[in-house]
Design an enzyme around this catalytic site. Structure first.
Site, PDB file in Angstrom:
ATOM      1  N   GLU A 175     -16.075 -33.479   4.760  1.00  0.00           N
ATOM      2  CA  GLU A 175     -15.095 -32.701   4.140  1.00  0.00           C
ATOM      3  C   GLU A 175     -15.779 -31.849   3.192  1.00  0.00           C
ATOM      4  O   GLU A 175     -16.366 -32.433   2.236  1.00  0.00           O
ATOM      5  CB  GLU A 175     -13.976 -33.311   3.581  1.00  0.00           C
ATOM      6  CG  GLU A 175     -12.641 -32.572   3.224  1.00  0.00           C
ATOM      7  CD  GLU A 175     -11.407 -33.620   2.856  1.00  0.00           C
ATOM      8  OE1 GLU A 175     -10.967 -33.808   3.699  1.00  0.00           O
ATOM      9  OE2 GLU A 175     -11.361 -33.582   1.596  1.00  0.00           O
TER      10      GLU A 175
ATOM     11  N   SER B 299     -10.815 -29.863   3.225  1.00  0.00           N
ATOM     12  CA  SER B 299      -9.468 -30.795   2.674  1.00  0.00           C
ATOM     13  C   SER B 299      -8.392 -29.807   2.732  1.00  0.00           C
ATOM     14  O   SER B 299      -8.444 -28.477   2.700  1.00  0.00           O
ATOM     15  CB  SER B 299      -9.805 -30.644   1.021  1.00  0.00           C
ATOM     16  OG  SER B 299      -8.797 -30.713   0.366  1.00  0.00           O
TER      17      SER B 299
ATOM     18  N   CYS C 208      -2.155 -36.866  -4.563  1.00  0.00           N
ATOM     19  CA  CYS C 208      -2.251 -35.624  -5.111  1.00  0.00           C
ATOM     20  C   CYS C 208      -0.914 -34.763  -5.153  1.00  0.00           C
ATOM     21  O   CYS C 208      -0.128 -35.133  -4.148  1.00  0.00           O
ATOM     22  CB  CYS C 208      -3.596 -34.933  -4.613  1.00  0.00           C
ATOM     23  SG  CYS C 208      -5.175 -35.826  -5.073  1.00  0.00           S
TER      24      CYS C 208
ATOM     25  N   ASP D 147      -5.709 -40.164   2.041  1.00  0.00           N
ATOM     26  CA  ASP D 147      -6.317 -39.666   3.055  1.00  0.00           C
ATOM     27  C   ASP D 147      -6.693 -40.205   4.340  1.00  0.00           C
ATOM     28  O   ASP D 147      -6.610 -39.795   5.318  1.00  0.00           O
ATOM     29  CB  ASP D 147      -7.414 -38.945   2.511  1.00  0.00           C
ATOM     30  CG  ASP D 147      -7.063 -37.532   1.291  1.00  0.00           C
ATOM     31  OD1 ASP D 147      -6.034 -37.669   0.929  1.00  0.00           O
ATOM     32  OD2 ASP D 147      -7.935 -36.612   1.446  1.00  0.00           O
TER      33      ASP D 147
END
Length: 688
Positions: free
Chosen positions: A547, A573, A269, A199
């Site tokens: 977030e 997110s 992910c 991220d």
């Protein structure tokens, strides 16, 4: 008894299930094992430890390949660098081979068999060291000298709901700065290979590479983790706490699915969150080789990308081609188009402008984002958007970025003339992909493994329309967001959208100053059907623009969740779903009208998913209802709430970050550090 639910099956509840008032909620989940450590074991070493100490060594064999011209004209640092290279064991005769820097976000420490000695912050950077090693071996084979450095990165999933989230977005700028400093610290380097996955580390790496200018640079996306054979993906599993509190799952079920959600040890992910979207954007910009984003971490096809990327960097060097030849306005537009076609994370609305700024390009405006999202169809069915929600590795096998680009090229959405790090134009790369054996093999493999046709994952525009896929990002304005906001319109429950693709929600405001207070109300069942959660003081000045996936994921556990909306000056997110409006500007602590909302105020949200326009407005208070124009007058007459404040745990580092990015264009400018703007403001302030 532990068990796993099949797709679509409701999790079974035992008679003695826990809940918000159950003792199991209060039971500590971690018990520290106490091991007696003596003072002697801390201070004393084995006697033999001192007997092996030496003060001199023979030094490397051979001699530096120096010339008289080098000794008289080269900086002392260049010459001493050769001495250090020899000291680290590089063959003396090959010390003048061209030098290339490999930077990564590697974290943790693995034994030779892959078992952990020290854990990383997340799976995303756990295996990227293997990519570094593969690329380094290829450089050495091709008579180049590889250097390797790392600036590891945190995990947004690990810090959700904690004070660690206040360092998340600010960290990106810190990492980009460190990576740029490392690049400049090898002045003899001929190019940079960046390896990153997740991220913040991946956007930071792209920002650093973007600043390389005439220097060649190639990005290797670190790939994705696999789905568990049974259980839940890494997005859904982050809701086990909220679902248990709502008595929807057992403790045993939570423990079992939580254990195996990250089914393979490395990679980002399985959903199209910020990590996966950033990989897509890197390839769309031309910084990565075709079909490298979203590869399964640890597998041979993933390792092969490192080898080919090293070759590509050498090829760029030989052709005197730099990053500035790749990152152009056309490449930036292509990346925005791919973001829309994939239905990517809204966090890229912050990261892509930052990459553009780092490359010296004009940052895309909100109007430009809105235009792209109105024009470009969404073509990818991926988690969390749906309708079926395929995993990122399945998107990769369906053809990934180049497959989506083929469909976009047919519609005239792409600039095919831009250069890529392959050395060729995007058009030439897509011509190769269309006829490649690789394309045929991966699509065939998807069918063999999972029984999925590639066309079900990546669709043509006509097929996408038939399946009900709508454009991704909308930017509501209104009296509560005069400078704009953002909503991932694809995440709104389809049953709430009318026949004209318009979502409407009107309900009472439930105001929270902290994420902790909001999540507490959700878990306690204090949020009702039709409520509008207004979570403020979460922007840059309040909480580092945290977030708040913990909030949106907890809402999914409520039986009436789809009838609850969220407004916030924080961000979401990429796996968030629901009617969630973020990035509301100005933020509450910067004088934004969102900081004047009172408990029970009536708020109306309208999102047109066809026209890609929307509004968020105050339309009522304790005295009655009114229109948006009157709401603007009511807000103008109000003072800010007395309870507005930055989070008590906000670090000074983040306070400084917030001040610097505010002076540099703020959230819509990419939360960058614009040195000229900052210095200008400081000088003006000093002269007053």
């Amino acid at each position: 008894m532990a068990w796993a639910a099949s797709a679509g099956q409701k999790e079974r509840l035992p008679a003695n299930r826990g809940g918000l008032n159950g003792a199991s909620i209060l039971t500590p989940v971690r018990e520290e094992r106490v091991i007696a450590i003596s003072l002697e074991s801390v201070l004393e070493s084995p006697a033999a430890a001192g007997r092996d100490v030496t003060t001199h060594a023979a030094g490397p064999a051979g001699a530096l390949p120096l010339s008289a011209e080098m000794l008289t004209s080269q900086p002392s640092g260049n010459l001493f660098g050769l001495s250090q290279n020899a000291g680290m064991g590089w063959e003396a005769a090959r010390l003048l081979d061209p030098e290339f820097l490999i930077l990564s976000t590697h974290g943790g420490l693995r034994a030779e068999d892959g078992t952990p000695i020290a854990l990383g912050f997340h799976t995303g950077h756990w295996e990227v060291g293997l990519l570094v090693a593969e690329a380094a071996r290829e450089f050495k084979l091709l008579h180049a000298v590889p250097f390797a450095g790392a600036c590891t990165d945190p995990c947004d999933g690990r810090t959700q709901g904690t004070t660690g989230m206040m360092d998340s977005l600010p960290y990106r700028n810190d990492a980009a700065m460190v990576l740029r400093r490392l690049m400049r610290s090898l002045p003899t380097g001929k190019g940079v290979l960046g390896v990153a996955t997740c991220d913040k580390g991946l956007p930071a790496m792209m920002m650093a590479l973007a600043s390389a200018g005439p220097l060649p640079g190639v990005l290797i996306p670190g790939g994705v983790t696999l789905l568990p054979e049974t259980g839940e993906d890494a997005g859904k599993v982050q809701t086990i706490g909220a679902r248990f509190a709502q008595q929807q799952i057992t403790l045993e079920y939570a423990a079992e699915v939580g254990c195996r959600a990250c089914a393979s040890p490395g990679g980002g992910c399985q959903f199209l969150g910020t990590a996966a979207t950033s990989q897509v954007i890197g390839e769309a910009l031309g910084l990565s080789l075709p079909h490298t984003a979203l590869a399964p971490s640890g597998q041979s096809i993933w390792l092969d990308a490192a080898k080919r990327s090293a070759r590509a960097l050498l090829r760029m060097h030989q052709a005197s081609m730099g990053v500035r030849d790749v990152l152009t306005p056309g490449a930036l537009r292509n990346a925005m188009v791919l973001h829309a076609a994939f239905g990517g994370s809204t966090n890229l609305l912050i990261h892509l402008p930052a990459i553009a700024f780092s490359a010296g390009l004009k940052r895309p405006s909100v109007d430009e984002w809105a235009e792209v999202n109105r024009e470009v169809p969404r073509l990818v069915d991926a988690l969390p958007n749906g309708p079926r929600g395929f995993a990122t590795v399945q998107v990769f096998l369906a053809g990934g970025v180049p497959e989506v680009m083929l469909a976009l090229r047919a519609g005239g959405f792409l600039d095919e003339g831009v250069k890529t790090v392959s050395g060729e134009t995007l058009g030439a790369c897509l011509d190769w992909w269309r006829e490649s054996e690789r394309r045929r093999e991966v699509r065939k493999r998807l069918k063999e493994l999972d029984g999925i046709d590639a066309e079900e994952v990546i669709m043509s525009p006509d097929r996408a329309r038939e399946r009900g896929l709508t454009s991704t990002v909308c930017f509501p304005m209104g009296n509560l967001a005069p400078e704009g906001s953002v909503i991932k319109s694809t995440a709104i429950d389809a049953s709430l959208v009318d026949e004209h693709q318009v979502f409407r929600h009107r309900g009472p405001a439930r105001v929270f100053i902290t994420e902790e207070a909001a999540i507490g109300a959700i878990k306690a069942g204090a949020i009702g059907h039709g409520d509008v959660i207004v979570l403020i003081c979460g922007g840059p000045k309040g909480a580092g623009m945290q977030e708040i996936y913990q909030v949106t994921s907890a809402l999914k556990a409520l039986p009436h969740c789809k009838h609850v909306a969220v407004l916030t000056d924080a961000r979401f997110s990429g796996v968030s779903t629901g009617a969630c409006v973020g990035h509301i500007s100005p933020e509450a602590l910067a004088g934004g009208p969102i900081g004047k909302v009172r408990e029970g105020d009536q708020i109306e949200i309208v999102v047109d998913r066809a026209g890609m326009v929307g509004s968020i407005d105050l339309v009522g208070d304790a005295d009655g209802v009114f229109d948006a124009a009157e709401g603007e007058r009511v807000l103008a007459a109000r003072t800010a709430r007395e309870d507005l404040q930055a989070h008590p745990a906000l670090p000074d580092d983040t306070r400084l970050w917030a001040a610097l990015v505010q002076a540099s264009g703020g959230v819509w400018g990419g939360c960058v550090y614009d040195a000229d703007a900052i210095v200008g403001r400081l000088e003006k302030s000093g002269g007053d």
